[in-house]
Design a protein around this motif. Structure first.
Motif, PDB file in Angstrom:
ATOM      1  N   TRP A   5      14.942   8.417  28.935  1.00  0.00           N
ATOM      2  CA  TRP A   5      16.022   7.377  29.285  1.00  0.00           C
ATOM      3  C   TRP A   5      16.199   6.138  28.563  1.00  0.00           C
ATOM      4  N   HIS A  17      27.503   6.581  33.114  1.00  0.00           N
ATOM      5  CA  HIS A  17      27.805   5.389  33.744  1.00  0.00           C
ATOM      6  C   HIS A  17      29.568   5.244  33.960  1.00  0.00           C
ATOM      7  N   LEU A  44      17.123   3.571  40.777  1.00  0.00           N
ATOM      8  CA  LEU A  44      17.683   4.258  39.343  1.00  0.00           C
ATOM      9  C   LEU A  44      19.020   3.567  39.249  1.00  0.00           C
ATOM     10  N   SER A  48      25.228   0.325  37.029  1.00  0.00           N
ATOM     11  CA  SER A  48      26.482   0.551  38.018  1.00  0.00           C
ATOM     12  C   SER A  48      27.217  -0.675  38.745  1.00  0.00           C
ATOM     13  N   SER A  67      15.368   0.626  32.277  1.00  0.00           N
ATOM     14  CA  SER A  67      15.780   0.312  30.885  1.00  0.00           C
ATOM     15  C   SER A  67      15.928  -1.465  31.095  1.00  0.00           C
ATOM     16  N   PHE A 106       8.806   4.308  41.063  1.00  0.00           N
ATOM     17  CA  PHE A 106       7.761   4.704  41.743  1.00  0.00           C
ATOM     18  C   PHE A 106       6.500   3.707  41.928  1.00  0.00           C
ATOM     19  N   ALA A 127      18.756  12.652  38.475  1.00  0.00           N
ATOM     20  CA  ALA A 127      17.966  12.007  36.919  1.00  0.00           C
ATOM     21  C   ALA A 127      16.809  12.657  37.047  1.00  0.00           C
ATOM     22  N   LEU A 128      16.194  13.124  38.024  1.00  0.00           N
ATOM     23  CA  LEU A 128      14.787  13.261  38.043  1.00  0.00           C
ATOM     24  C   LEU A 128      14.375  15.005  37.934  1.00  0.00           C
TER      25      LEU A 128
HETATM   26  C1  LIG Z   1      21.849   9.112  35.765  1.00  0.00           C
HETATM   27  S1  LIG Z   1      21.559   7.462  35.404  1.00  0.00           S
HETATM   28  C2  LIG Z   1      22.260   6.930  37.043  1.00  0.00           C
HETATM   29  C3  LIG Z   1      22.393   5.317  36.882  1.00  0.00           C
HETATM   30  C4  LIG Z   1      23.256   4.616  37.981  1.00  0.00           C
HETATM   31  N1  LIG Z   1      22.700   5.152  39.336  1.00  0.00           N
HETATM   32  C5  LIG Z   1      24.597   4.961  37.893  1.00  0.00           C
HETATM   33  O1  LIG Z   1      25.207   5.656  38.823  1.00  0.00           O
HETATM   34  O2  LIG Z   1      25.243   4.714  37.124  1.00  0.00           O
HETATM   35  C6  LIG Z   1      19.530   7.404  35.831  1.00  0.00           C
HETATM   36  C7  LIG Z   1      19.237   6.172  35.702  1.00  0.00           C
HETATM   37  O3  LIG Z   1      17.767   6.053  36.084  1.00  0.00           O
HETATM   38  C8  LIG Z   1      16.918   5.323  35.292  1.00  0.00           C
HETATM   39  N2  LIG Z   1      15.624   5.748  35.414  1.00  0.00           N
HETATM   40  C9  LIG Z   1      15.244   7.034  35.208  1.00  0.00           C
HETATM   41  N3  LIG Z   1      13.931   7.171  35.730  1.00  0.00           N
HETATM   42  C10 LIG Z   1      13.522   5.907  36.435  1.00  0.00           C
HETATM   43  C11 LIG Z   1      12.577   5.478  37.061  1.00  0.00           C
HETATM   44  N4  LIG Z   1      11.336   6.226  37.287  1.00  0.00           N
HETATM   45  N5  LIG Z   1      12.472   4.329  37.494  1.00  0.00           N
HETATM   46  C12 LIG Z   1      13.711   3.319  37.180  1.00  0.00           C
HETATM   47  N6  LIG Z   1      14.843   3.851  36.634  1.00  0.00           N
HETATM   48  C13 LIG Z   1      14.653   5.107  36.182  1.00  0.00           C
HETATM   49  C14 LIG Z   1      17.730   5.701  33.722  1.00  0.00           C
HETATM   50  O4  LIG Z   1      17.329   4.812  32.841  1.00  0.00           O
HETATM   51  C15 LIG Z   1      18.827   5.835  34.118  1.00  0.00           C
HETATM   52  O5  LIG Z   1      19.701   4.371  33.924  1.00  0.00           O
END
Ligand SMILES: C[S@@+](CC[C@H](N)C(=O)[O-])C[C@H]1O[C@@H](n2cnc3c(N)ncnc32)[C@H](O)[C@@H]1O
Length: 213
Positions: A5, A17, A44, A48, A67, A106, A127-128
């Protein structure tokens, strides 16, 4: 996954995005009847623009994002003074009524979630990887008080077309299995399949029941 990420943000590979407010947020948030002033958790959150829409509707927003790059871009693209402070492992950036916590969702602890009364998940669950989603659903349930609600926007694909993510395909049955132990789950709508990717968004309203199971 964390490294991946961070690399995506550094290299600008952020096709997820959106440059507008998500139409399903516009359509469905008002139906949830969440009181103005209720603080909304956005797990996450990326950068946005949906967070600005929520803030403009008088919801203080608490976004959590791995990030730092994403957070800096959010505040650079916004207006207003930025204040910065630290809470445990999280570096926090506040602009207006949006506070962005930089770190791992987490590691965000229930004690830090005292004022949260709602949530908005767009593209967080998806995203997970599969093994982490259950942990995500439980962690979210720990942070949201009983009776409180949120909106979830997930992604699924036609059966047989479930290549590796992210974004991951999370079918409707899995959304129910993940959240039903601790939330009332209502399916609100399915979008049209996206040309090219075959992904289709599904929108859900979740209401936290208690106690935790
Ligand atoms: C698919 S993007 C969605 C971002 C946002 N929700 C959107 O709608 O544009 C997933 C985001 O989760 C972040 N991310 C992934 N794992 C994470 C974690 N364990 N804790 C915090 N952020 C996380 C990534 O950096 C990424 O920006």
């Amino acid at each position: 996954m964390t490294r991946e990420w961070l690399d995506r943000w550094r290299e600008g590979r952020i096709g997820f995005h959106r440059h507008d407010t998500h139409p399903a947020l516009l359509r469905h948030w008002p139906r949830l009847k969440i009181r103005a002033g209720t603080k909304v958790l956005v797990p996450l959150c990326g950068k946005s623009l949906d967070m600005r829409w929520l803030a403009n509707r008088d919801h203080p927003v608490l976004g959590i994002e791995l990030s730092r790059e994403a957070i800096e871009q959010f505040v650079d693209e916004g207006t207003g003074e930025v204040s910065r402070y630290q809470q445990g492992p999280f570096a926090i950036c506040r602009q207006g009524s949006v506070e962005l916590w930089c770190g791992d969702f987490f590691h965000f602890h229930i004690d830090q979630a005292a004022e949260i009364g709602a949530f908005y998940d767009r593209a967080a669950l998806i995203a997970l990887p599969p093994a982490t989603r259950q942990r995500y659903a439980f962690h979210l349930a720990q942070l949201i008080p009983p009776g409180m609600r949120g909106l979830l926007i997930s992604l699924s694909r036609a059966p047989g077309d479930e290549s590796a993510g992210p974004p991951y395909h999370v079918p409707a049955d899995e959304v129910r299995e993940l959240f039903e132990p601790n939330f009332q789950v209502a399916h609100l709508e399915d979008g049209e399949p996206e040309a090219g990717s075959g992904f289709r968004e599904s929108v859900w309203a979740l209401t936290r029941r208690g106690p935790l199971t």
